[in-house]
Enzyme design. Sequence first.
Site, mmCIF file in Angstrom:
data_model
loop_
_atom_site.group_PDB
_atom_site.id
_atom_site.type_symbol
_atom_site.label_atom_id
_atom_site.label_comp_id
_atom_site.label_asym_id
_atom_site.label_seq_id
_atom_site.Cartn_x
_atom_site.Cartn_y
_atom_site.Cartn_z
ATOM 1 N N TYR A 167 -1.911 -1.034 10.773
ATOM 2 C CA TYR A 167 -1.840 -1.445 9.337
ATOM 3 C C TYR A 167 -0.492 -0.922 8.700
ATOM 4 O O TYR A 167 0.032 -1.563 7.797
ATOM 5 C CB TYR A 167 -3.313 -0.941 8.613
ATOM 6 C CG TYR A 167 -3.283 -0.925 7.251
ATOM 7 C CD1 TYR A 167 -3.663 -2.294 6.765
ATOM 8 C CD2 TYR A 167 -3.079 0.013 6.304
ATOM 9 C CE1 TYR A 167 -3.576 -2.419 5.035
ATOM 10 C CE2 TYR A 167 -3.215 -0.210 5.091
ATOM 11 C CZ TYR A 167 -3.407 -1.368 4.360
ATOM 12 O OH TYR A 167 -3.556 -1.631 2.971
ATOM 13 N N ALA A 168 -0.468 0.553 8.844
ATOM 14 C CA ALA A 168 0.926 1.074 8.037
ATOM 15 C C ALA A 168 2.073 0.367 8.233
ATOM 16 O O ALA A 168 2.874 0.002 7.583
ATOM 17 C CB ALA A 168 0.760 2.530 8.231
ATOM 18 N N THR A 177 2.274 -2.672 9.290
ATOM 19 C CA THR A 177 2.587 -4.082 8.712
ATOM 20 C C THR A 177 3.138 -3.878 7.138
ATOM 21 O O THR A 177 3.616 -4.636 6.686
ATOM 22 C CB THR A 177 1.341 -4.802 8.784
ATOM 23 O OG1 THR A 177 0.297 -4.256 7.894
ATOM 24 C CG2 THR A 177 0.741 -5.110 10.341
ATOM 25 N N LYS A 178 2.589 -2.788 6.433
ATOM 26 C CA LYS A 178 2.896 -2.641 5.158
ATOM 27 C C LYS A 178 4.234 -2.219 4.900
ATOM 28 O O LYS A 178 5.101 -2.669 4.314
ATOM 29 C CB LYS A 178 1.804 -1.483 4.568
ATOM 30 C CG LYS A 178 0.518 -2.102 4.415
ATOM 31 C CD LYS A 178 0.363 -3.239 3.640
ATOM 32 C CE LYS A 178 -0.937 -4.004 3.232
ATOM 33 N NZ LYS A 178 -0.861 -5.185 2.729
ATOM 34 N N THR A 204 -12.805 -1.440 -2.389
ATOM 35 C CA THR A 204 -13.457 -2.422 -1.993
ATOM 36 C C THR A 204 -14.333 -1.970 -0.673
ATOM 37 O O THR A 204 -14.388 -1.088 -0.113
ATOM 38 C CB THR A 204 -12.463 -3.514 -1.393
ATOM 39 O OG1 THR A 204 -11.631 -2.771 -0.424
ATOM 40 C CG2 THR A 204 -11.606 -4.003 -2.315
ATOM 41 N N ASP A 205 -15.500 -2.878 -0.591
ATOM 42 C CA ASP A 205 -16.251 -2.773 0.441
ATOM 43 C C ASP A 205 -15.780 -2.484 1.968
ATOM 44 O O ASP A 205 -16.017 -1.433 2.579
ATOM 45 C CB ASP A 205 -17.273 -4.058 0.795
ATOM 46 C CG ASP A 205 -18.060 -4.252 -0.529
ATOM 47 O OD1 ASP A 205 -18.194 -3.335 -1.368
ATOM 48 O OD2 ASP A 205 -18.861 -5.575 -0.691
ATOM 49 N N SER A 207 0.809 -1.173 0.195
ATOM 50 C CA SER A 207 0.128 -0.119 -0.141
ATOM 51 C C SER A 207 0.964 1.362 -0.019
ATOM 52 O O SER A 207 2.065 1.166 0.389
ATOM 53 C CB SER A 207 -0.768 0.074 1.184
ATOM 54 O OG SER A 207 -1.468 1.224 1.490
ATOM 55 N N LEU A 226 -6.236 4.203 -2.739
ATOM 56 C CA LEU A 226 -7.493 3.868 -2.544
ATOM 57 C C LEU A 226 -8.398 3.033 -3.596
ATOM 58 O O LEU A 226 -8.281 3.690 -4.550
ATOM 59 C CB LEU A 226 -8.202 5.004 -1.966
ATOM 60 C CG LEU A 226 -9.589 4.695 -1.500
ATOM 61 C CD1 LEU A 226 -9.518 3.954 -0.076
ATOM 62 C CD2 LEU A 226 -10.356 6.095 -1.267
ATOM 63 N N ILE A 227 -8.623 2.045 -3.370
ATOM 64 C CA ILE A 227 -9.461 0.787 -4.069
ATOM 65 C C ILE A 227 -10.862 0.801 -3.421
ATOM 66 O O ILE A 227 -10.972 0.661 -2.164
ATOM 67 C CB ILE A 227 -8.678 -0.415 -4.119
ATOM 68 C CG1 ILE A 227 -7.171 -0.202 -4.373
ATOM 69 C CG2 ILE A 227 -9.162 -1.224 -5.184
ATOM 70 C CD1 ILE A 227 -6.817 0.574 -5.919
HETATM 71 P P1 NDP Z 1 -10.545 -7.004 2.105
HETATM 72 O O1 NDP Z 1 -10.719 -6.600 3.687
HETATM 73 O O2 NDP Z 1 -11.662 -6.937 0.934
HETATM 74 O O3 NDP Z 1 -10.272 -8.550 2.055
HETATM 75 C C1 NDP Z 1 -9.378 -9.016 2.924
HETATM 76 C C2 NDP Z 1 -9.029 -10.539 2.405
HETATM 77 O O4 NDP Z 1 -8.578 -11.056 3.755
HETATM 78 C C3 NDP Z 1 -10.646 -11.232 3.076
HETATM 79 O O5 NDP Z 1 -10.413 -12.211 1.773
HETATM 80 C C4 NDP Z 1 -10.530 -11.798 4.164
HETATM 81 O O6 NDP Z 1 -11.354 -12.938 4.213
HETATM 82 C C5 NDP Z 1 -9.004 -12.087 4.019
HETATM 83 N N1 NDP Z 1 -8.702 -12.355 5.661
HETATM 84 C C6 NDP Z 1 -9.072 -11.334 6.902
HETATM 85 N N2 NDP Z 1 -8.683 -11.583 7.808
HETATM 86 C C7 NDP Z 1 -7.769 -12.909 7.693
HETATM 87 C C8 NDP Z 1 -7.177 -13.783 8.664
HETATM 88 N N3 NDP Z 1 -7.006 -13.678 9.734
HETATM 89 N N4 NDP Z 1 -6.470 -14.972 8.033
HETATM 90 C C9 NDP Z 1 -6.719 -15.274 6.684
HETATM 91 N N5 NDP Z 1 -7.665 -14.319 5.778
HETATM 92 C C10 NDP Z 1 -7.983 -13.265 6.459
HETATM 93 O O7 NDP Z 1 -9.068 -6.229 1.452
HETATM 94 P P2 NDP Z 1 -8.943 -5.431 0.147
HETATM 95 O O8 NDP Z 1 -9.258 -6.204 -0.844
HETATM 96 O O9 NDP Z 1 -9.421 -4.074 0.478
HETATM 97 O O10 NDP Z 1 -7.402 -5.197 0.242
HETATM 98 C C11 NDP Z 1 -6.659 -6.325 -0.431
HETATM 99 C C12 NDP Z 1 -5.190 -6.291 -0.502
HETATM 100 O O11 NDP Z 1 -5.021 -4.871 -0.920
HETATM 101 C C13 NDP Z 1 -4.496 -5.804 0.928
HETATM 102 O O12 NDP Z 1 -3.049 -6.497 1.139
HETATM 103 C C14 NDP Z 1 -4.686 -4.519 1.129
HETATM 104 O O13 NDP Z 1 -3.649 -3.750 2.066
HETATM 105 C C15 NDP Z 1 -4.137 -3.920 -0.148
HETATM 106 N N6 NDP Z 1 -4.687 -2.532 -0.326
HETATM 107 C C16 NDP Z 1 -6.051 -2.134 -0.237
HETATM 108 C C17 NDP Z 1 -6.291 -1.043 -0.336
HETATM 109 C C18 NDP Z 1 -7.799 -0.414 -0.586
HETATM 110 O O14 NDP Z 1 -8.201 0.738 -0.664
HETATM 111 N N7 NDP Z 1 -8.749 -1.506 -0.808
HETATM 112 C C19 NDP Z 1 -5.581 0.141 -0.560
HETATM 113 C C20 NDP Z 1 -4.006 -0.297 -0.450
HETATM 114 C C21 NDP Z 1 -3.636 -1.442 -0.515
HETATM 115 P P3 NDP Z 1 -11.895 -13.750 5.515
HETATM 116 O O15 NDP Z 1 -12.646 -12.602 6.432
HETATM 117 O O16 NDP Z 1 -13.023 -14.657 4.923
HETATM 118 O O17 NDP Z 1 -10.840 -14.326 6.320
#
Ligand code: NDP
Length: 286
Positions: A177-178, A180-181, A214-215, A164, A211-212
């Site tokens: 979060y930051a 970890t990134k 996603t829900d 990120s 920023l993407i």
């Molecule tokens: P989501 O929150 O939509 O998805 C997270 C995923 O991780 C889900 O599939 C969730 O599924 C899984 N997850 C959560 N906790 C655990 C756990 N303890 N063990 C295993 N799986 C887990 O995230 P995004 O799609 O928004 O982000 C995806 C990537 O993109 C990330 O690395 C994020 O940092 C990066 N990113 C996203 C941005 C954004 O604006 N969306 C911006 C910058 C980076 P489940 O709950 O079923 O476990």
Amino acid sequence: KLLLGSICVAFIALRWSAPSFNKESLKGARVLVTGASTGIGEQLAYHYARLGAQLVITARRENVLKQVVSKCLEMGAQRALFIPADMASASDAESVVQYAIEQLGGLDYLVLNHIGPSPYRMWDGDVEHTRWLLEVNFLSYAQMTQKALPTLEKSNGSIVVVSSLLGKICGPFALPYAATKFALNGFFGGLQHELAMQKSNVSITICTLGLIDTDSAMEKIKGYINMTAYPAQEAAWNIIEAGASRQSETFYPWYTFYACLFRDWFPYFRDQAIQNSYTYNPQVDK
Ligand code: NDP
């Protein structure tokens, strides 16, 4: 003027000189995608499926993974399997890689994308949460890499790390979060050097996302910041393209590249711009 012009051309060239990618190369490719039940991970799974890859996907929720797998098969995946796992557990992280290698007969792509849920607000001093999040968002990535590397070495494989802009530039409200990134960027950036020095066949692609839409991201930033969110589907495609063309880094959307490039040029203005782009009233917000 000439100097300024040359610098601009160099920046544009840097941004657009990405190597092209052969879609056929992903037909039958053996791919493991983490965090694939929702968001960008789910979109990654669908793109790989359309390209005819063999997939193993993982996350915690079995029922959701099942649905994603059946869509992947409809979309053209050669194979699609799932394994539920909690990445807070080191043994789960290892067994996911083991499962993928056994089921697919090897591995070509390890796509590390999952993140654990984390509140979006001023840091409340909860160190335990930070420790847990480091397990989920960082240590599991290292664990899976260690387990997958010997197999990836045999297949000239690739590791794709979804990171990120918050792993490159500090911002408020998401400190654990930051952290970890930043850890991911430090670890995998260093590993890129070590693999190159060892003349390894394995490539690592670090993806810097802004920023993407996603829900989970939309829900978090609501009320804090008003900025354009880019489509998850497009972000996922960019990640796949960068991984398949073995780029060391990719930036999506476009502004993340320039934000990183200019990050340290004018620190005062950068910090003012960051702080003023959020809605925060110390009297009301906690
Ligand atoms: P989501 O929150 O939509 O998805 C997270 C995923 O991780 C889900 O599939 C969730 O599924 C899984 N997850 C959560 N906790 C655990 C756990 N303890 N063990 C295993 N799986 C887990 O995230 P995004 O799609 O928004 O982000 C995806 C990537 O993109 C990330 O690395 C994020 O940092 C990066 N990113 C996203 C941005 C954004 O604006 N969306 C911006 C910058 C980076 P489940 O709950 O079923 O476990």
